[in-house]
Design a protein around this motif. Structure first.
Motif, PDB file in Angstrom:
ATOM      1  N   UNK A 159       7.722  15.991   0.708  1.00 40.13           N
ATOM      2  CA  UNK A 159       6.844  15.101   1.469  1.00 40.13           C
ATOM      3  C   UNK A 159       7.209  13.643   1.243  1.00 40.13           C
ATOM      4  N   UNK A 160       7.485  13.279  -0.014  1.00 45.92           N
ATOM      5  CA  UNK A 160       7.874  11.900  -0.315  1.00 45.92           C
ATOM      6  C   UNK A 160       9.147  11.530   0.430  1.00 45.92           C
ATOM      7  N   UNK A 161      10.130  12.407   0.383  1.00 49.68           N
ATOM      8  CA  UNK A 161      11.406  12.101   1.040  1.00 49.68           C
ATOM      9  C   UNK A 161      11.226  11.971   2.552  1.00 49.68           C
ATOM     10  N   UNK A 162      10.413  12.835   3.138  1.00 47.30           N
ATOM     11  CA  UNK A 162      10.190  12.760   4.583  1.00 47.30           C
ATOM     12  C   UNK A 162       9.487  11.463   4.954  1.00 47.30           C
ATOM     13  N   UNK A 196       0.851  -1.195   0.000  1.00 51.24           N
ATOM     14  CA  UNK A 196       0.000   0.000   0.000  1.00 51.24           C
ATOM     15  C   UNK A 196       0.881   1.238   0.000  1.00 51.24           C
ATOM     16  N   UNK A 197       0.424   2.257  -0.698  1.00 53.82           N
ATOM     17  CA  UNK A 197       1.230   3.446  -0.944  1.00 53.82           C
ATOM     18  C   UNK A 197       0.541   4.692  -0.419  1.00 53.82           C
ATOM     19  N   UNK A 198       1.336   5.614   0.117  1.00 58.98           N
ATOM     20  CA  UNK A 198       0.836   6.944   0.428  1.00 58.98           C
ATOM     21  C   UNK A 198       0.988   7.794  -0.831  1.00 58.98           C
ATOM     22  N   UNK A 199      -0.117   8.323  -1.303  1.00 59.50           N
ATOM     23  CA  UNK A 199      -0.116   9.143  -2.515  1.00 59.50           C
ATOM     24  C   UNK A 199       0.064  10.606  -2.142  1.00 59.50           C
ATOM     25  N   UNK A 234       5.931   5.837  -0.540  1.00 65.35           N
ATOM     26  CA  UNK A 234       5.219   7.046  -0.958  1.00 65.35           C
ATOM     27  C   UNK A 234       5.552   7.345  -2.409  1.00 65.35           C
ATOM     28  N   UNK A 235       4.564   7.817  -3.146  1.00 58.85           N
ATOM     29  CA  UNK A 235       4.797   8.177  -4.534  1.00 58.85           C
ATOM     30  C   UNK A 235       3.927   9.359  -4.918  1.00 58.85           C
TER      31      UNK A 235
END
Length: 224
Positions: A17-20, A1-4, A28-29
Motif C-alpha cells: 500500500x505504501x509503495x502504491x 500531512x501523511x497517509x498512515x 505514506x508511512x
C-alpha cells in the motif's frame, strides 16, 4: 500531512500500500498499531493480511486494538479511510461500515483477477471512473463473502453506498461472476460518510504498471 498505513501483527500488504501511494507522490508511512496514529494524518489505510492470525473472526481482534480509537477519532474529523481485504474485515468489525465478511462460498482461499462494476462514480474513491465501468482488480481471501440482511442492503443501494459489485467482463452480475458468494455481489461499500470505504479486492495490486494492471489507480488517487 501523511497517509498512515496501519500495521497489525499479521498484516502483509502494508508495504504494498505504501509503495502504491508513493507512486502518486503521496507521503505514506506505516503506523504500528501499538504506537497509535501520527499526530497529523491526511488519510488512513487498513491494509490486507491476516491480523492476529484471523483468530475468532477475520479482523475481529484488530478492530479492538487501541489504535482503532485513534482511527475512529480521525474518521469522525473527516479523515479519509480505506480498508482493503483484511482491512475491510477490520472496518466492518469496528462498525465503520455495515455488514460482515465470512467464509467464501467455495470454502477455499481464492487468489485471482476479479471484474468489478462501478456502481457509484460520485465518491472520492470512484471519481476517476464512470458509473458502469468495469475494472479488473485482484482478490486474495478466504473470508471475503460480504454478508448483510436484505433490509440493510436495500438501504445501502437506495443511498448509493455500494461502490463496486462483482461482475463478468461485460458488466453483467450473475452467480458465476460472484467469486465468493457475496450478498448482491457486493465488493465494496461506503460507511455513513463517503470518506470511509472498505473493499475486498486489492487496488494496490492493480496500481503499479510493472505489475501488469493499473485499474486500481483511481481508487488510491483519492489520497493524492
Amino acid at each position: 500531512m501523511t497517509v498512515a498505513v496501519v500495521r497489525f501483527g499479521g498484516s502483509n500488504c502494508d508495504r504494498d500500500a505504501v509503495r502504491a501511494l508513493e507512486h502518486f507522490g503521496v507521503d505514506a508511512e506505516i503506523a504500528w498499531h501499538e504506537d497509535g496514529l501520527p499526530a497529523e494524518v491526511s488519510g488512513i489505510v487498513l491494509p490486507g493480511g491476516f491480523s492476529y492470525g484471523d483468530y475468532l473472526r477475520a479482523g475481529a481482534m484488530a478492530a479492538r486494538s487501541p489504535i482503532m480509537d485513534d482511527v475512529r477519532d480521525a474518521v469522525a474529523d473527516g479523515t479519509p479511510l480505506l480498508g482493503v481485504c483484511n482491512g475491510a474485515q477490520i472496518g466492518c468489525e469496528a462498525e465503520l461500515t455495515p455488514g460482515a465478511f465470512t467464509t467464501n462460498a467455495s470454502a477455499r482461499f481464492q487468489c485471482e483477477p476479479a471484474s468489478l462494476r462501478v456502481e457509484n462514480a460520485e465518491t472520492p474513491w470512484t471519481a476517476a471512473y464512470d458509473e458502469g465501468d468495469v475494472v479488473e482488480i485482484p482478490i486474495a481471501h478466504g473470508e471475503g463473502r460480504y454478508e448483510l440482511d436484505e433490509a440493510h442492503v436495500e438501504e445501502l443501494e437506495n443511498e448509493d453506498r455500494v461502490l463496486f459489485t462483482y461482475c463478468d467482463e461485460n458488466g453483467e452480475v450473475s452467480p458465476d461472476a460472484n467469486p465468493n458468494g457475496s450478498t448482491h455481489a457486493i465488493a465494496g461499500v461506503l460507511g455513513d460518510e463517503e470518506h470511509v470505504a472498505v473493499m475486498m479486492p486489492h487496488p494496490e495490486r492493480a496500481t503499479l504498471p510493472d505489475l501488469g494492471r493499473t485499474d486500481g489507480q483511481g481508487i488510491l488517487k483519492a489520497f493524492a
